[in-house]
Scaffold this motif. Structure first.
Motif, short mmCIF file in Angstrom:
data_model
loop_
_atom_site.label_atom_id
_atom_site.label_comp_id
_atom_site.label_asym_id
_atom_site.label_seq_id
_atom_site.Cartn_x
_atom_site.Cartn_y
_atom_site.Cartn_z
N PHE A 185 4.28 -65.41 -17.66
CA PHE A 185 5.68 -65.83 -17.61
C PHE A 185 5.88 -66.92 -16.57
N PHE A 186 5.35 -66.65 -15.37
CA PHE A 186 5.56 -67.58 -14.26
C PHE A 186 5.01 -68.96 -14.58
N THR A 187 3.78 -68.99 -15.06
CA THR A 187 3.12 -70.27 -15.22
C THR A 187 3.73 -71.11 -16.34
N LEU A 188 4.29 -70.45 -17.37
CA LEU A 188 4.94 -71.22 -18.44
C LEU A 188 6.44 -71.37 -18.20
N SER A 189 6.91 -70.98 -17.02
CA SER A 189 8.34 -71.06 -16.68
C SER A 189 9.21 -70.26 -17.66
N TYR A 200 11.08 -69.00 -2.37
CA TYR A 200 9.73 -69.03 -1.78
C TYR A 200 8.87 -70.14 -2.35
N TYR A 201 9.19 -70.60 -3.56
CA TYR A 201 8.43 -71.71 -4.16
C TYR A 201 8.52 -72.93 -3.25
N SER A 202 9.70 -73.11 -2.67
CA SER A 202 9.91 -74.25 -1.79
C SER A 202 9.08 -74.13 -0.51
N GLY A 211 11.21 -66.60 -19.17
CA GLY A 211 11.88 -65.37 -18.79
C GLY A 211 13.16 -65.60 -17.99
N MET A 212 13.47 -66.86 -17.69
CA MET A 212 14.71 -67.11 -16.94
C MET A 212 15.53 -68.25 -17.52
N GLY A 213 15.05 -68.81 -18.61
CA GLY A 213 15.88 -69.81 -19.28
C GLY A 213 15.59 -71.25 -18.92
N ALA A 214 14.56 -71.50 -18.10
CA ALA A 214 14.24 -72.90 -17.79
C ALA A 214 13.91 -73.64 -19.09
N MET A 215 13.17 -72.97 -19.95
CA MET A 215 12.79 -73.63 -21.20
C MET A 215 13.95 -73.63 -22.22
N VAL A 246 15.84 -66.66 -6.74
CA VAL A 246 14.83 -65.94 -5.96
C VAL A 246 13.52 -66.72 -5.94
N ILE A 247 13.10 -67.22 -7.12
CA ILE A 247 11.79 -67.90 -7.18
C ILE A 247 11.82 -69.18 -6.35
N LEU A 248 12.89 -69.96 -6.49
CA LEU A 248 12.90 -71.23 -5.76
C LEU A 248 12.85 -71.01 -4.25
N ILE A 275 12.47 -78.53 -9.48
CA ILE A 275 13.66 -79.13 -10.07
C ILE A 275 14.15 -78.29 -11.25
N SER A 276 13.21 -77.81 -12.06
CA SER A 276 13.63 -77.04 -13.23
C SER A 276 14.22 -75.69 -12.80
N LEU A 277 13.72 -75.15 -11.68
CA LEU A 277 14.29 -73.89 -11.18
C LEU A 277 15.72 -74.11 -10.71
N SER A 312 7.75 -78.82 -15.73
CA SER A 312 8.21 -77.51 -15.24
C SER A 312 7.08 -76.50 -15.22
N ALA A 313 6.30 -76.46 -16.30
CA ALA A 313 5.27 -75.43 -16.41
C ALA A 313 4.14 -75.66 -15.40
N ILE A 314 3.68 -76.91 -15.30
CA ILE A 314 2.53 -77.19 -14.44
C ILE A 314 3.00 -77.33 -13.01
N GLY A 315 2.47 -76.50 -12.15
CA GLY A 315 2.92 -76.55 -10.76
C GLY A 315 2.05 -75.66 -9.90
N LEU A 316 2.66 -75.08 -8.89
CA LEU A 316 1.92 -74.23 -7.96
C LEU A 316 1.31 -73.04 -8.68
N GLY A 317 1.97 -72.58 -9.74
CA GLY A 317 1.47 -71.44 -10.50
C GLY A 317 0.05 -71.67 -10.98
N ASN A 318 -0.24 -72.90 -11.40
CA ASN A 318 -1.54 -73.19 -11.97
C ASN A 318 -2.62 -73.39 -10.91
N1 PFF Z 1 5.84 -72.69 -13.96
C1 PFF Z 1 5.90 -73.04 -12.57
C2 PFF Z 1 4.49 -73.01 -11.99
O1 PFF Z 1 3.57 -72.58 -12.66
O2 PFF Z 1 4.33 -73.44 -10.86
C3 PFF Z 1 6.83 -72.11 -11.80
C4 PFF Z 1 8.16 -71.90 -12.46
C5 PFF Z 1 9.01 -73.00 -12.72
C6 PFF Z 1 8.53 -70.65 -12.88
C7 PFF Z 1 10.20 -72.81 -13.40
C8 PFF Z 1 9.73 -70.42 -13.53
C9 PFF Z 1 10.55 -71.52 -13.79
F1 PFF Z 1 11.65 -71.34 -14.42
#
Ligand code: PFF
Length: 462
Positions: free
Chosen positions: A221-225, A92-94, A227-231, A88-90, A319-321, A9-15
């Protein structure tokens, strides 16, 4: 299996997509150090808080807040804010996930090989300008995300993460070595790690703005997923005898390492070609790494593998979003998994079309201003609202909830049982109770104050 799911979840486009272009845009070293500080004193404590809440309640965020607070309306609303953020995030993430799949096919076809920087820019801009291409790849990415969430193939997915994540790390290692040897190592490293602190509080015209600091915090916040409860959702996968602090530190370290490696790989090439590090924006990774791929031996294969692995990393985050949104409808409203995924996924897909069209059909529509006061496209604006406001506000309340509201015994049991370290626990409690809420609160207030001008007056701007 928590570590794998959480790292996925954490490692993704954010990084790899977002962090490098933000580090470029906000002036390099000072931004990078501010971001690292935010990971340590804001991100890590909230990551621990979310895992703790999740493992205690073993529920989705809305359910977890509601159960622990015994149905308190306010805390349940914080859970809903998380679901809204996921939505909201998913969206544009998509769309950006679609760009990576698109570049996977472009790399396999050898489209950008032997092109010069001008032509490589053009290929990226043509992709943005084509509404069909945008919509099609957004649809492909969203369909893949929904498919996996419908079948709930979590175990299968974790097996893939276990193999593909290390491969991504190895590939980034290769790109870093290439960048340091063949690119401008001194230029890239100097830009990324030598701070010019004034850049943290000024815009390009030298006027005061708190925006870079807020962005560094929002990105933690974004990069570690967070603030929205994914973790919170994934915290419920953590076994009772595993250590929360050790798992959280591991995820934060991996995530940060990937962001820094990607940035080094990119900026050594940026300086080699004499490009402007502040100018690229969301196109950075798509414009710079292809330059390297077109030069290096085996570049077509390496480029194809890179965009494939990046698409996969984006998928495991997406998927986690979606899981946060869907889990609420399944657990709390008793919808079937398939119904919840199809309905919510479709609504998110429609919302995402606005982002997909934000550089073509809707290019004249701007929602917010960037730090220079220019209107920003829809995708960038929605990202800014979600990352800099929705996630930090969610995180602010999560810190208060974990630090003050939940029972002492719950905190003790979750953090001290087994091999828990008392020193870490005390430090965590102090930071979560006092430091994190104050720091996050102040930064948001500074941002609101930008319109009132009090800080500007104090800092002597005007
Ligand atoms: N952490 C993800 C990234 O760095 O690409 C983005 C993300 C996933 C943000 C899940 C928030 C979330 F709940």
């Amino acid at each position: 299996m928590f570590i794998l799911a959480a790292a996925g979840s954490a490692i993704g486009l954010g990084n790899i997509w977002k962090f490098p272009y933000m580090a470029g845009k906000y002036g390099g070293g000072a931004f990078v150090l501010m971001y690292l500080a935010c990971i340590g004193v804001i991100g890590l404590p909230i990551l621990v808080a979310e895992i703790l809440i999740g493992r205690d309640a073993r529920k989705n965020p809305v359910g977890a807040f509601s159960v622990i607070s015994r149905g308190n309306r306010f805390w349940t609303a914080v859970g809903f804010l998380g679901v809204a953020s996921g939505f909201v995030i998913l969206s544009y993430y998509s769309v950006v996930g679609g760009w990576t799949v698109d570049y996977f096919t472009k790399s396999a076809a050898g489209s950008y090989l032997e092109a010069n920087p001008g032509r490589i820019n053009e290929i990226f801009n043509q992709m943005l300008a084509n509404p069909w291409e945008q919509a099609v790849w957004h649809t492909v990415f969203m369909a893949a995300t929904m498919g996996i969430v419908i079948f709930g193939v979590k175990e299968g997915l974790e097996r893939w993460i276990e193999v593909l994540m290390p491969l991504l790390l190895v590939l980034l290692g290769v790109l870093v070595v290439y960048g340091l040897v063949a690119g401008d190592a001194a230029g890239g490293l100097g830009y990324l790690f030598i701070p010019d602190w004034s850049k943290l509080v000024t815009n390009a015209a030298g006027e005061y703005t708190p925006r870079p600091m807020l962005e560094a915090m929002g990105h933690a916040f974004f990069t570690l997923s967070l603030g929205m409860g994914a973790m919170i959702t994934y915290g419920s996968y953590l076994g009772d005898h595993e250590s929360i602090p050790a798992s959280a530190v591991m995820v934060a370290l991996l995530d940060t390492a990937i962001a820094l490696l990607a940035s080094i790989a990119i900026f050594t090439i940026v300086f080699q070609y004499g490009l402007d590090p502040t100018a690229a924006g969301p196109g950075l990774v798509f414009q710079v790494l292809p330059l390297a791929f077109s030069q290096m031996p085996g570049g077509r294969f390496i480029g194809t593998a890179f965009f494939l692995l990046l698409s996969f990393a984006a998928l495991t985050s997406a998927i986690s979003l979606l899981e946060v949104v869907v889990a609420h409808f399944i657990d709390d409203r008793k919808w079937a998994r398939r119904t919840a995924t199809v309905i919510m996924g479709t609504v998110i897909w429609v919302l995402g079309l606005f982002s997909a069209f934000s550089y073509n059909l809707l290019e004249n529509v701007t929602l917010l201003e960037d730090k220079e006061g220019q209107g920003m496209p829809i995708l960038d604006s929605v990202d800014l609202i979600a990352t800099n406001y929705m996630l930090p506000i969610g995180g602010f309340f999560i810190a208060l909830f974990a630090g003050w509201f939940i029972k002492q015994q719950v905190r003790d049991r979750q953090l001290l049982d087994g091999s828990g370290s008392r020193a870490f626990y005390r430090a965590w409690l102090f930071v979560t109770r006092y430091f994190t809420p104050v720091a996050v609160g102040l930064l948001i207030l500074f941002m609101i104050d930008k319109h009132l001008g009090i800080a500007e007056w104090v800092f002597g701007g005007k």
